[in-house]
Each structure stands twice: as C-alpha cells, then as structure tokens.
Scaffold this motif. Structure first.
Motif, PDB file in Angstrom:
ATOM      1  N   THR B 324       0.846  -1.190   0.000  1.00 14.14           N
ATOM      2  CA  THR B 324       0.000   0.000   0.000  1.00 14.14           C
ATOM      3  C   THR B 324       0.883   1.243   0.000  1.00 14.14           C
ATOM      4  O   THR B 324       1.980   1.259   0.577  1.00 14.14           O
ATOM      5  CB  THR B 324      -0.982  -0.052   1.196  1.00 14.14           C
ATOM      6  N   PHE B 325       0.420   2.286  -0.701  1.00 16.37           N
ATOM      7  CA  PHE B 325       1.232   3.471  -0.962  1.00 16.37           C
ATOM      8  C   PHE B 325       0.338   4.701  -0.791  1.00 16.37           C
ATOM      9  O   PHE B 325      -0.638   4.854  -1.532  1.00 16.37           O
ATOM     10  CB  PHE B 325       1.755   3.465  -2.404  1.00 16.37           C
ATOM     11  N   GLY B 326       0.644   5.561   0.176  1.00 17.06           N
ATOM     12  CA  GLY B 326      -0.131   6.791   0.332  1.00 17.06           C
ATOM     13  C   GLY B 326       0.233   7.759  -0.788  1.00 17.06           C
ATOM     14  O   GLY B 326       1.405   8.101  -0.940  1.00 17.06           O
ATOM     15  N   LEU B 327      -0.751   8.192  -1.567  1.00 12.64           N
ATOM     16  CA  LEU B 327      -0.427   9.034  -2.719  1.00 12.64           C
ATOM     17  C   LEU B 327       0.033  10.425  -2.279  1.00 12.64           C
ATOM     18  O   LEU B 327       1.051  10.935  -2.751  1.00 12.64           O
ATOM     19  CB  LEU B 327      -1.634   9.122  -3.671  1.00 12.64           C
ATOM     20  N   GLY B 328      -0.710  11.054  -1.352  1.00 16.48           N
ATOM     21  CA  GLY B 328      -0.305  12.371  -0.858  1.00 16.48           C
ATOM     22  C   GLY B 328       1.055  12.296  -0.166  1.00 16.48           C
ATOM     23  O   GLY B 328       1.890  13.188  -0.299  1.00 16.48           O
ATOM     24  N   ARG B 329       1.271  11.197   0.572  1.00 15.12           N
ATOM     25  CA  ARG B 329       2.553  11.031   1.258  1.00 15.12           C
ATOM     26  C   ARG B 329       3.690  10.833   0.265  1.00 15.12           C
ATOM     27  O   ARG B 329       4.818  11.263   0.505  1.00 15.12           O
ATOM     28  CB  ARG B 329       2.469   9.861   2.246  1.00 15.12           C
ATOM     29  N   HIS B 330       3.403  10.157  -0.835  1.00 10.08           N
ATOM     30  CA  HIS B 330       4.404  10.051  -1.897  1.00 10.08           C
ATOM     31  C   HIS B 330       4.712  11.423  -2.485  1.00 10.08           C
ATOM     32  O   HIS B 330       5.859  11.775  -2.703  1.00 10.08           O
ATOM     33  CB  HIS B 330       3.888   9.134  -3.010  1.00 10.08           C
ATOM     34  N   LEU B 331       3.646  12.175  -2.755  1.00 10.76           N
ATOM     35  CA  LEU B 331       3.841  13.486  -3.359  1.00 10.76           C
ATOM     36  C   LEU B 331       4.675  14.376  -2.441  1.00 10.76           C
ATOM     37  O   LEU B 331       5.596  15.073  -2.883  1.00 10.76           O
ATOM     38  CB  LEU B 331       2.471  14.107  -3.648  1.00 10.76           C
ATOM     39  N   LEU B 332       4.379  14.295  -1.137  1.00  6.12           N
ATOM     40  CA  LEU B 332       5.166  15.087  -0.184  1.00  6.12           C
ATOM     41  C   LEU B 332       6.630  14.624  -0.173  1.00  6.12           C
ATOM     42  O   LEU B 332       7.553  15.452  -0.183  1.00  6.12           O
ATOM     43  CB  LEU B 332       4.554  14.970   1.219  1.00  6.12           C
ATOM     44  N   ALA B 333       6.849  13.322  -0.202  1.00  8.54           N
ATOM     45  CA  ALA B 333       8.228  12.800  -0.200  1.00  8.54           C
ATOM     46  C   ALA B 333       8.955  13.224  -1.478  1.00  8.54           C
ATOM     47  O   ALA B 333      10.140  13.576  -1.434  1.00  8.54           O
ATOM     48  CB  ALA B 333       8.215  11.274  -0.055  1.00  8.54           C
ATOM     49  N   VAL B 334       8.245  13.206  -2.612  1.00 12.20           N
ATOM     50  CA  VAL B 334       8.863  13.637  -3.875  1.00 12.20           C
ATOM     51  C   VAL B 334       9.266  15.110  -3.777  1.00 12.20           C
ATOM     52  O   VAL B 334      10.353  15.504  -4.221  1.00 12.20           O
ATOM     53  CB  VAL B 334       7.901  13.386  -5.062  1.00 12.20           C
ATOM     54  N   LEU B 335       8.414  15.924  -3.169  1.00  7.98           N
ATOM     55  CA  LEU B 335       8.745  17.342  -2.978  1.00  7.98           C
ATOM     56  C   LEU B 335       9.945  17.513  -2.049  1.00  7.98           C
ATOM     57  O   LEU B 335      10.851  18.303  -2.313  1.00  7.98           O
ATOM     58  CB  LEU B 335       7.538  18.099  -2.401  1.00  7.98           C
ATOM     59  N   VAL B 336       9.926  16.762  -0.949  1.00  5.49           N
ATOM     60  CA  VAL B 336      11.020  16.884   0.019  1.00  5.49           C
ATOM     61  C   VAL B 336      12.337  16.452  -0.618  1.00  5.49           C
ATOM     62  O   VAL B 336      13.372  17.118  -0.485  1.00  5.49           O
ATOM     63  CB  VAL B 336      10.724  16.043   1.287  1.00  5.49           C
TER      64      VAL B 336
END
Lengths: 460, 460
Positions: B324-336
């Motif tokens: 399972t993969f949190g999409l918003g959490r991925h987006l935040l990690a990509v930004l970070v």
C-alpha cells in the motif's frame, strides 16, 4: 432491437466481461453505486485522458485543479445548495417509501415541468396518482440531496459538512489562489475531474442516475460583454468533443432550457442530450452562470475575489461559462454507441465498436494453437515486444481462434494478431509475418511484425 | 537547513507556485483538506501513472479496479472497522477540545506503543500530562475514525453508511466478480487508486496526516504456503519503486512491526518510512493479511468466495499480501527529496530536482526578448511544435531571462529552451539552433530545434 433490451444487454455485458459491477454486490448491493472492473477503469481513463488533453493540456488558457470533496459548509450556503438543492419527494402513506413527485407525474403522463411543490401536490391528487404499491401519497416535500457528515475536534461541537454535490465550487473557492499564483489574463478557465455525491431517492438507468458520480468540467472566466460570443465558441467545442467520441450527430440533441426552468444562477443553459436506451437524456451541459458564484463567495467569505485587469487597471468580477460533462454518462453513451450485433461468417456476434483511442484493449496476441511450444514461444515474443511499447495489449490462448475473436469483439479490441505456422516459416516467403484481424470487418491481412505493431500504434 | 524550516519552505512554495492550497481557504479553511493546483495535479498524475504502469499495465497478473467510496455498511463490520478503527482520544475538561492520547504521551516523552486504553489513562495521570491549554484531561476513549452519513429511500428508515477509510475492501468485495469474469490463476492481484476518508482529530504535518486522502494499493492473492517468498518479492518490488522516484536509500527505512502492534488482521507487516522534515514517518507498507478479509466476507455475506483451483480442482480461500502506498505522502516525499537550495552564478536559488518523468512541466520555451516580434514569432513556432507532441510544456516571456530560469527552477522544469538572435541567423552557422539550459547545472548548450525536442522527449 428494442431499446430496453439494449440496455439490459449492455448491463449484462458490462458485468460478464468486467466493465462495471453493481456496488457492494455480495451484501445485496447499495443502490446507486457501481464498481468499475479492469475494462471499465481502462475505458474511463481513456475518456478522462482524452478530455484532459483536449481541454487542458492542449490549451494555454486552462488550469487544472483537484479540490477536496469535503469543503467548509459555508461554501454550500454561498452556492445556494443548502437552500435550494432539493428534489420534490412524496412518501407512500403505508410503507413510508419515498418517491420523486415529478417522476410519478411523468409516469402518469402529466408534465411536471415548471410546477411548484404545491402544484405538483394538486396534480398528483387531481390525477389520482398513487404510489407504485397502490397506496395514497403524502403531500410533496423538498428533500435536500446533499449527503451530510460531521467533522469533529471538539466534544459536542462537531461541524456538519457535506459531501460535495458538484465540483464547480472547488474552482470558485480557489479563484483567488489561481489568480495570485499565475496572473492569468481573461478569458481563462479552471478545470477538474472529480467525484460528487447526490442522495438520489431513485437511482436508476444503470450508471445514468447514481449516488456517487464523476464530473469533468471547467469554469471559464470572461468579461460580461463576451458571454454570447464565448457561449457560441464553447458550444462548438463541445460539439467537436462529442464528435471525437464517435457519437453520431443524430444521437445528440441540444436542448435550450427555457426561462423559469434553468438553475437559479443561470442566464442561459443548453443541455446536451444523448440517445440512451431509456430516452434522450442529459450527457452534459453548457451554462452561463453570470457572476453569481464569485459574487456570492465575495459576500459570504468577505474575501475580495475581483480580478484586477492588468491592462486597464479596472477591478472586475468575471462572469462564468461552465461546460460540464458527466463522466459516467459519457462512459454509458460510449458503450451505447459502440454496442452492435451483426452477422459475421454466418454467425451472430456482439461487438463493441469503440473508436480505437477509447478501446480499453488496443490489441490481443494469440498463438494459433496453444499446444505447440514453437508457436507459443514466437507469439510470446511478439506479445512482449508490443506490450513494452503499448501496455494495453492482452495475451489470449484459451479455446479455439474463433472463440478468441468473439471474446475480443465483445470487449471492443480493434485488432487481433495471430502467430501461425507461416510466421514460423512453413511458407518461407511468409516467415515472420503475422495475421492482423480487424474487429469491425473480420478481415485478416498479413503484415510483418513491425508493420503489425505500427498498425496498433496508429490506433492509439 | 533546520528540518522544520524545510517543511515551512515547502508549504510556502507549494502555495505560492500553485502546487497545493489549503482546502476552503477563503472560509478559514477546513482542517485536513487540501486542494491541488495546476502543478500539484500534474505531479500527482505523474506519480499515479508511473505507479499504474509499473504495477498494473506492465504485468499480466494484475487487474485494475475503481470501486465506490460509499459501500454497504456490513462491509465495515466484516472488515473489523466498525468495531476496531479507533483512535484513543482524551478531551480537555474545560474547553472540550479533543486530543490523541498517544500523541500527548509521545510529546511528554512517554512511549505509548502497545498500551491499552486504560494504560494510557494511567500513564497520562502518573505523568501529570495536561492538555495543551494546561487543563485536566478526561479518561481516554475510543473514537471511531470513519465518517458516517446516511442514504435514504424510506422515511425514517435511512441507512447509516460510511465513507470508506481505505480502498482495500473494494477489492475483497469484488474478488468473486473478478474471478468469475477473468478466471485468473493464482497468484494474481487487484489494484486501485482512490480516495479514502478518516476523521483525524489532529490533522497535521501539511498533507501528511489529512482527513481526505488518496491511496494506491493492491491486494495480491496467493496460496498460503507462498506467503514468505511472495512477501520478499513484493518487498523488493517496493524498494525498486521507491528508487524509481529518486528517493535516496538513506531516506527510506524499513520498520518491522512487532507482534502486538500490527493491525488485527496482519501476520507480518513492514512499514516503509521516509525521512520527512517532521520525522521518519510512514510512506507505505507491506502487510500479509492472511485470509482474514475473504474469510470474514464469506461469513458475513454468506457468499462463497473460495477459489476453485483449475489444476487441482481444490477449493481454497486465498491468502493476501497488500502493498500500500499513500499518494499524498508520496507526493510530499517527492517534494522533500526534490527541494534544494544552492548557489548558481553567485546567486542563491531554490530548485526542485524532480526526476524528469515526475516533473509537472517538462520544458519551458522563451523568446530571449519579449519586445522583438521576430524572436517571439520563432519562439512561438518552436513552442507549438513541442507542445503538439508533449503537452506538458509552457511558454514564458515575462521578465528577463534570469528571472524566467529561476521561476522554472522553482517548479522543477528540467529544461528551458531559449530562442535568441542566433536562432534567427545573426551568426549564420547557428541559424535555427536554440539554447537548452539544464535545471540542475545551469549549463546551456546549443542544439538544433529537433535535437532540443528530442532531449525533452528523452526525459518523459
């Protein structure tokens, strides 16, 4: 083919082949909800992507958005939904079951257009209309169609919030954010695709009238004086969009909504109806919303949403045109337009004549026989080469070749590629060629592998 | 750069440049909701598409699904959410404001892992923990995090339904539909990307802990005996996925969840944590759910969800692995991961070093000067040629070239293409060449227009 059988057949095909399943089916279902299976997801994505490409990516004046489903409740006061997003309902006085008063009138042959609640009540009575169970009906009452829930961080102080009944307000509420960020010049638009929820009392006609829906729409901000010219422009753009989906001009009707029947905010509305099996019914619409929404949000939120014209230095509240497209209704129309029964080689068959760019599966690859390892190996090689470039291809080695063709026809796969003994060089001059079979005509032609792949690529 | 400043800077950049806005902002906001602006939508789509390509389209054993948010309430009885999807809350005895008991304990330096409700109450008391307002706290109580609403077609007989708190159940409920339609062979998976809702009492850390979230996940159905081998396989696949997003190995930690702390259904769980500015925190997870879900749905729905093995003719209830993969959490990690401050040409700058395939804008096209019609005309020609093939390109002629580079750096555009006087033939040997400037190094090189377009294409 009778219209109602056509709908039944489509519903059945959708379930049997994995386009659309009834929601929560193993628990007896939850009316007005549907789950999209593998082919339904792919078809939906293809429609969404085509829409986004045409109306957002290909343009310089359109800005994408994806706003939250849960919004502050005051949004729905400003928009008029708390006060006015109602259906007129009556209830069966014995069973308590609720019905739409306007639907019961229509079914009794009485036209409810433009009637007030009281007039509907009188018409039901004078027409002697009973509930479908044969019982007396209550007087009609307004029933708000928004789903309500509550968000809480203070004990006993939960805030009531609604599931958005439309996506438009997400764009109005972000108007200032967009202007401050991008400094766009009028006219410009904000676009989004998203879910909305309506507590429909009588979900019906398959995915046409549902409780959980998806909308593709944009708000196009203009100067007031431009509205008629822009209305014409967007009407033509919508016509071009419908044509790109393969809808025959005869299957689309434009319905001008007369004074007194338009939504409270609209000065002009055209509904685009499609020839569904149940009747010509709404597929999308184009509304001139004036400055109703921005003005109300200014008043309710106290935020200045006026647009400062960079040339004239004037402050204006832009007016709005709203082209709106029901995604599920589009998907249903695409299915209806594609659904075909014909005779091929003396056999009846069912096929979905999707335009290639909408087909969920672009091509299927078969070995002629399943039990010949050399055929299977070569077919697998072609399949993997194709799939690497175009992922929407499938492998099928089940049953005989005729059955496989029928299966692919039924899900609308435009091309089937078969690897046979000639591919392996049984006739040396045909070595490495494959047969490519056309869904609509059933005609088969031989191509080199690379030409076959090029044919699949063309159709994307 | 201090970790907390880093988050503030990212939040500010996201708002200023149109990635992410707070939800319902003009009405004071609705905590835990966010609206994605043009760049946020594009970045989110790129992550979703990359995920779908890797885990669904590129494979033969994965089936896409898009199930409804509203499901029959008995689904959540079977899944254990009605009984057990709780947060331990306390309330401030004066203000009534609710807080997470476990968060207050953590902040007081007490580790709440594995504590029962009563133990948390004791720990709060013995630790003298007060509310953030300094008042006494109530005893902890379980608070169900599902949002509740009601669907009605019978007066006084509305049915309580929940907004799904996860997407997994949509797949379990459709297991039989998929098996009946596709006859897949074990092991196989069902995948979906969709929204879920959790009534978080304390949304925080930007888009990390929100009330409306998006999840990418699949349920992978296996034979019980395969679970350890498959667990290893999916663990490696997830590692490969994280690497493809450009996450440094050091920024990912795998956390084995010990006995007694796993979800009620899980026999083994690894959480994948990312180095967010607030702390290492959950980005995704891999859980072995055993046959918990299918067994419970069989018991609750009375439907036979066993899988008939086509080879052995045995009936088995498959076991399940869930990546399972949190999409918003991925987006935040990509930004970070992308957020960088450096010095270029003696000036400080901020840039987002997105991997090209994730960058929302692939290239920007500029005329060197805005007030030279021949430059603008040529630049426009290049822009339109590029945009026809790759829609994610933008035009910019605002301010001087240095400012335009900074603006594109800040939104992570990998390449900037400038049309200058040499393009027009001022130096004949350079006619029709353009400069292509690299985001990360700031280096500029001249290419022919077609080679410049090829460089943009490579990065997609």
């Amino acid at each position: 083919m009778a219209a109602d059988h056509r709908m039944e057949k489509i519903v059945s095909l959708c379930k049997r082949r994995g386009f659309i399943f009834p929601g929560s089916e193993i628990y007896g279902g939850l009316a007005g909800t549907f789950d999209y299976g593998p082919l339904g997801v792919a078809l939906k994505k293809n429609i969404e992507n085509a829409w986004w490409r045409m109306f957002v990516d290909a343009r310089d004046d359109m800005y994408g958005l994806d706003s939250a489903i849960l919004m502050h409740p005051r949004v729905w006061e400003a928009s008029g939904h708390v006060g006015g997003f109602h259906d007129p309902l009556v209830s069966d006085e014995k069973t308590g079951k609720r019905y739409r008063a306007d639907h019961l009138l229509e079914e009794a042959g009485i036209d409810p257009s433009g009637m007030s609640l009281a007039q509907m009540g009188e018409a039901l009575q004078s027409g002697g209309v009973k509930s479908p169970e044969g019982n007396a009906l209550s007087a009609p009452q307004q029933f708000n169609m928004m789903f309500k829930t509550s968000v809480g961080s203070v004990e006993g102080g939960d805030m009531a919030v609604y599931l958005r009944p439309e996506t438009a307000q997400g764009m109005f509420v972000n108007f200032k954010n967009l202007v401050d960020t991008y400094h766009p010049k009028l006219p410009f638009g904000m676009a989004q695709i998203g879910r909305a929820f309506r507590n429909e009392i009588a979900p019906r006609d398959f995915i046409f009238r549902v409780r959980e829906l998806e909308i593709m729409e944009f708000e196009y901000f203009i100067r007031e004086g431009q509205w008629e010219e822009q209305f014409d422009y967007w009407r033509k753009q919508m016509q071009a969009w419908f044509a790109s989906l393969g809808f025959a001009p005869d299957d689309i009707r434009e319905v001008e909504i007369p004074d007194g029947e338009r939504a409270h905010y609209s000065k002009r509305t055209i509904d685009f109806h499609y020839r569904y099996p149940h009747k010509f019914d709404e597929l999308g619409g184009l509304a001139y919303r004036t400055d109703f929404d921005l003005k109300n949000h200014i008043a309710q939120s106290g935020t200045d949403l006026a647009y400062l014209d960079p040339v004239t230095n004037e402050k204006v509240v832009p007016h709005v045109l709203e082209p709106t497209f029901g995604l599920g209704r589009h998907l249903l129309a695409v299915l209806v337009a594609a659904y075909t029964e014909d005779e091929l080689g003396g056999e009846l068959r069912t096929l979905l004549k999707f335009p290639s760019h909408l087909a969920p599966v672009k091509a299927a690859v078969f070995p002629l026989l399943k039990n010949k390892p050399e055929l299977v190996a070569k077919a697998r090689e072609v399949y993997l080469e194709l799939k690497k470039e175009i992922p929407q291809v499938v492998w099928d080695d089940n049953g005989n070749i005729g059955k496989r063709y029928r299966r692919q026809d039924e899900i609308g796969t435009p091309l089937c590629i078969t690897i046979d003994f000639d591919t392996l060089g049984e006739k040396p001059e045909l070595k490495d060629s494959v047969t490519v079979r056309d869904r609509d005509t059933g005609a088969q032609k031989r191509f080199s592998v690379s030409d076959a792949i090029a044919r699949v690529r063309e159709g994307i």
